[in-house]
Scaffold this active site. Structure first.
Site, mmCIF file in Angstrom:
data_model
loop_
_atom_site.group_PDB
_atom_site.id
_atom_site.type_symbol
_atom_site.label_atom_id
_atom_site.label_comp_id
_atom_site.label_asym_id
_atom_site.label_seq_id
_atom_site.Cartn_x
_atom_site.Cartn_y
_atom_site.Cartn_z
ATOM 1 N N ASP A 14 0.843 -1.192 0.000
ATOM 2 C CA ASP A 14 0.000 0.000 0.000
ATOM 3 C C ASP A 14 0.885 1.250 0.000
ATOM 4 O OD1 ASP A 14 -2.511 1.464 0.356
ATOM 5 O OD2 ASP A 14 -1.843 1.779 2.417
ATOM 6 N N ASP A 16 -0.371 5.222 0.861
ATOM 7 C CA ASP A 16 -0.683 6.170 1.941
ATOM 8 C C ASP A 16 -0.763 5.443 3.281
ATOM 9 O OD1 ASP A 16 -1.254 8.643 0.335
ATOM 10 O OD2 ASP A 16 -2.788 7.349 -0.526
ATOM 11 N N ASP A 177 -1.562 -0.599 6.020
ATOM 12 C CA ASP A 177 -1.801 -0.006 7.332
ATOM 13 C C ASP A 177 -3.253 -0.078 7.775
ATOM 14 O OD1 ASP A 177 -2.436 1.896 5.214
ATOM 15 O OD2 ASP A 177 -2.771 3.348 6.818
#
Length: 232
Positions: A14, A16, A177
């Site tokens: 990922d 961001d 995240d």
């Protein structure tokens, strides 16, 4: 991660909240958009829980702080255009790499893993941002939130990476995240590792159904290395 499993041959990472702290960029772009509609600035603390579900959801959530649904529908297209204009103008200006991202990516490559970046950020924002931060060279594939009809938490982008790499999902790990990353990975049949420093829609990382929490991408590489040795 467990014994008796397949060795890992690829990682889907990922952007961001996993590789880059981008909320300061969102703050600039969103407040630029809000100013055009006569709305007061909002803080990074307000913005952070909204990040990660794609631009359309982000803009609607930001407008919903001040406007009712009918008004949001009426101004949405103009607001999205304004946001995109502001974001492209400042993309990467304040975003910062999290610790050990470059070292982690190098370590993953040294393990022989193929790497893909899959994010819900629009591809027009993603590619320049990766280039600006020196990350482009690590990835064979990059898919954004508008690369497919469905985005994470739908497994579609992850399954496409598995097909592109000609790997069974059980040989691929997703690193992210948020619950979006984990849900997409679980639905695709991939392993999933979570980092604790990102956004996760304002919820504790411990609530994510993952195969482990790793402090950094470098720690993820070390865990994958140990997993592969144990299962080779």
């Amino acid at each position: 991660m467990k014994h008796g499993a397949d060795t890992i041959r690829a990682a889907i990472i990922d952007l961001d909240g996993t590789m880059l702290h981008t909320v300061p960029d969102f703050e600039l772009a969103l407040n630029g958009m809000r100013a055009e509609f006569g709305l007061a600035p909002i803080t990074q603390q307000v913005i952070e829980p909204m990040v990660g579900k794609g631009s359309e959801k982000l803009i609607r959530d930001v407008l919903a702080l001040d406007l009712d649904t009918a008004r949001i529908d009426a101004v949405f297209d103009d607001a999205m255009a304004a946001y995109q204009r502001h974001y492209l103008a400042i993309n990467g200006e304040r975003a910062a790499l999290y610790p050990h991202v470059i070292e982690g990516l190098r370590a993953l490559k040294e393990l022989g893993l193929r790497l893909a970046c899959v994010t819900n950020k629009p591809i027009a924002f993603t590619l320049p941002l990766l280039a600006k931060k020196g990350l482009t060279e690590f990835f064979e594939l990059v898919y954004g939130g508008d690369s497919f009809p469905r985005k994470k938490p739908d497994p579609m982008p992850l399954l496409q990476v598995c097909r592109d790499f000609d790997l069974a999902p059980a040989r691929v790990v997703a690193i992210g995240d948020s619950s979006n990353d984990a849900e997409a990975a679980r639905a695709a049949g991939c392993f999933v590792l979570s980092v604790p420093y990102g956004y996760n829609h304002g919820k504790p990382v411990q609530t994510i159904n993952s195969d482990g929490i790793v402090d950094s991408l470098l720690a993820a590489a070390e865990l994958i290395s140990a997993h592969n040795k144990a299962n080779s």
